[in-house]
Design a protein around this motif. Structure first.
Motif, PDB file in Angstrom:
ATOM      1  N   GLY A  76      71.890  39.588  11.294  1.00 26.20           N
ATOM      2  CA  GLY A  76      72.773  38.554  11.827  1.00 26.20           C
ATOM      3  C   GLY A  76      73.580  38.973  13.039  1.00 26.20           C
ATOM      4  N   HIS A  77      73.810  40.280  13.185  1.00 28.42           N
ATOM      5  CA  HIS A  77      74.657  40.771  14.282  1.00 28.42           C
ATOM      6  C   HIS A  77      73.920  41.732  15.216  1.00 28.42           C
ATOM      7  CE1 HIS A  77      78.319  39.006  12.520  1.00 28.42           C
ATOM      8  NE2 HIS A  77      77.783  39.332  11.362  1.00 28.42           N
ATOM      9  N   ASP A  78      72.616  41.877  15.043  1.00 29.34           N
ATOM     10  CA  ASP A  78      71.793  42.752  15.886  1.00 29.34           C
ATOM     11  C   ASP A  78      72.390  44.160  15.958  1.00 29.34           C
ATOM     12  OD1 ASP A  78      69.572  43.337  17.396  1.00 29.34           O
ATOM     13  OD2 ASP A  78      70.515  42.831  19.300  1.00 29.34           O
ATOM     14  N   ILE A  79      72.715  44.711  14.796  1.00 25.77           N
ATOM     15  CA  ILE A  79      73.273  46.059  14.708  1.00 25.77           C
ATOM     16  C   ILE A  79      72.165  47.071  14.987  1.00 25.77           C
ATOM     17  CG2 ILE A  79      74.299  47.740  13.119  1.00 25.77           C
ATOM     18  CD1 ILE A  79      75.574  45.316  11.668  1.00 25.77           C
TER      19      ILE A  79
ATOM     20  N   ALA B  22      73.524  41.635   7.384  1.00 22.10           N
ATOM     21  CA  ALA B  22      74.493  41.951   8.442  1.00 22.10           C
ATOM     22  C   ALA B  22      73.790  42.502   9.677  1.00 22.10           C
ATOM     23  CB  ALA B  22      75.525  42.955   7.917  1.00 22.10           C
TER      24      ALA B  22
ATOM     25  N   ALA C 187      83.639  40.395  11.594  1.00 28.29           N
ATOM     26  CA  ALA C 187      82.567  39.672  10.902  1.00 28.29           C
ATOM     27  C   ALA C 187      81.591  40.645  10.238  1.00 28.29           C
ATOM     28  CB  ALA C 187      81.829  38.770  11.891  1.00 28.29           C
ATOM     29  N   VAL C 188      81.285  41.742  10.921  1.00 24.98           N
ATOM     30  CA  VAL C 188      80.374  42.738  10.343  1.00 24.98           C
ATOM     31  C   VAL C 188      81.009  43.361   9.110  1.00 24.98           C
ATOM     32  CG1 VAL C 188      79.277  44.974  10.720  1.00 24.98           C
ATOM     33  CG2 VAL C 188      79.181  43.231  12.510  1.00 24.98           C
TER      34      VAL C 188
ATOM     35  N   GLY D 132      76.522  49.221  17.757  1.00 23.11           N
ATOM     36  CA  GLY D 132      75.770  48.116  18.352  1.00 23.11           C
ATOM     37  C   GLY D 132      76.148  47.931  19.801  1.00 23.11           C
TER      38      GLY D 132
ATOM     39  N   LEU E 202      80.051  43.515  19.743  1.00 23.10           N
ATOM     40  CA  LEU E 202      79.801  43.398  18.309  1.00 23.10           C
ATOM     41  C   LEU E 202      81.074  42.950  17.596  1.00 23.10           C
ATOM     42  CD1 LEU E 202      77.436  44.030  16.337  1.00 23.10           C
ATOM     43  CD2 LEU E 202      78.420  46.301  16.043  1.00 23.10           C
ATOM     44  N   ASP E 203      80.953  41.948  16.747  1.00 20.92           N
ATOM     45  CA  ASP E 203      82.111  41.361  16.057  1.00 20.92           C
ATOM     46  C   ASP E 203      82.469  42.236  14.862  1.00 20.92           C
ATOM     47  OD1 ASP E 203      83.941  39.829  14.603  1.00 20.92           O
ATOM     48  OD2 ASP E 203      82.981  37.945  15.156  1.00 20.92           O
ATOM     49  N   GLU E 204      83.430  43.145  15.064  1.00 20.87           N
ATOM     50  CA  GLU E 204      83.768  44.114  14.024  1.00 20.87           C
ATOM     51  C   GLU E 204      84.240  43.433  12.748  1.00 20.87           C
ATOM     52  OE1 GLU E 204      86.848  47.864  13.256  1.00 20.87           O
ATOM     53  OE2 GLU E 204      86.467  47.146  15.299  1.00 20.87           O
TER      54      GLU E 204
END
Length: 353
Positions: A281-284, A278, A339-340, A331, A335-337
């Motif tokens: 994939g989402h650059d958190i 995660a 999806a995360v 992030g 940020l796609d909450e």
């Protein structure tokens, strides 16, 4: 008549995941009877740093005394008048004021507006900024996590002229360095001698003359090093430049923060693998929170910055405490909450009611 001694206040700043809370936890372990008040600021929906500190098992930071104050209604540098000043007045005007005050800013805070608040008449006569201590994740910075790549920026400009290429992370990081009286190079144990030399040369070019660099591992820095800097930082703000000197405040719309809740976690290794995926994939930027592990009497603490994840059992669950798993995720804006949350919760049960 003698002049009353001002209470020294130490501002601990630093980017997300640099190790500020770990540093303060170690400081409390070595307080040796000194009465230190903690003011903690958290960016996001859930005040996690207070929970980590109150779980440290050290007398005086168990949350049962009034020496931990949490400001969770916004970034401390943006809520100075509404929250910070009343809190400071309450601490120093009481019948039994602390020997020292330690203020932990959020990882997204600019330290200069906070230091400027100490010029307010309400607290200037009672408190001084003993020093601004900036905690740096030595390993991440050495790896260029906050450094701009000129070639990549130029390529983006050519591909899409409408893009805004300002780097808010770099600005926050530079502001925290520019205000520092001391920089703690935390996680220095992850670098070899050559890597530390390069990092120190890079940082010295960004710092004011005389600012000390102190390598550390796991936030272990002696109180005698951190406290007693006697900087009176509120009196020399002009030599502490900021990208936001011409602004009344700064905008945290560059960042998103939310809480992901879920049920018990049976397989910690599988969970860590999902969390790694995660984050990548989402650059958190940052993850921190607690897990409910079935069959374990203690809660499981999770701390992640970039691709690095640390976790351990920090303290037993309290009898009256609701066991739950929950993580704060931070992030860049967008940020796609959903999806995360789905990536983290995959294969887990829904949150307990």
């Amino acid at each position: 008549m003698s002049v009353a001694r001002k209470i020294p206040a130490t501002v601990v700043t630093g980017f997300l995941g640099a190790g500020k809370t770990t540093l303060i936890r170690h400081l409390m372990e070595q307080a040796n009877g000194r009465r230190i008040a903690l003011v903690i600021n958290e960016f996001g929906d859930l005040g996690m740093d207070r929970e980590i500190l109150t779980g440290c098992g050290v007398q005086g930071c168990d949350g049962e005394e009034t020496n931990i104050v949490e400001l969770a209604n916004g970034c401390i540098c943006c809520t100075v008048a509404d929250e910070f000043l009343p809190t400071m007045e309450k601490l120093v005007m009481g019948a039994n004021p602390p020997d020292a005050i330690v203020i932990e800013t959020s990882g997204l805070a600019l330290p200069k507006p906070l230091v400027k608040a100490f010029q307010w008449p309400e607290i200037r006569s009672r408190v001084t900024v003993d020093g601004v201590v900036t905690v740096v994740d030595a390993h991440a910075v050495a790896g260029g996590r906050f450094a701009d790549d000129p070639d990549a920026v130029q390529a983006q400009r050519e591909a899409d002229a409408a893009l805004d290429h300002d780097n808010p992370l770099e600005e926050v990081f530079e502001d925290q360095l520019a205000c520092a009286d001391m920089v703690i190079l935390n996680k220095a144990d992850l670098l070899d001698e050559a890597g530390m030399d390069v990092l120190e040369q890079d940082l010295r070019a960004r710092l004011r003359p005389g600012v000390k660099l102190v390598p550390a591992a796991f936030g272990k820095v002696e109180p005698a090093v951190l406290l007693g800097l006697d900087a009176a930082a509120e009196d020399d703000l002009d030599v502490r430049p900021s990208h936001h000197d011409t602004e009344d405040d700064h905008d945290h719309d560059d960042f998103d923060s939310f809480v992901v809740e879920f049920g018990p976690v049976d397989d910690l290794d599988a969970f860590e693998a999902r969390l790694h995926a995660a984050i990548a994939g989402h650059d958190i930027l940052r993850v921190k929170g607690f897990l409910d592990v079935p069959g374990k009497a203690a809660r499981h603490l999770v701390q992640a910055v970039g691709p690095r994840i640390d976790r351990w059992y920090d303290r037993p669950w309290k009898p009256e405490e609701h066991r739950r798993s929950h993580l704060v995720v931070i992030g860049l804006h967008g940020l796609d909450e959903a999806a995360v949350a789905e990536a983290i919760r995959s294969g887990l049960t829904a949150p307990a009611a």
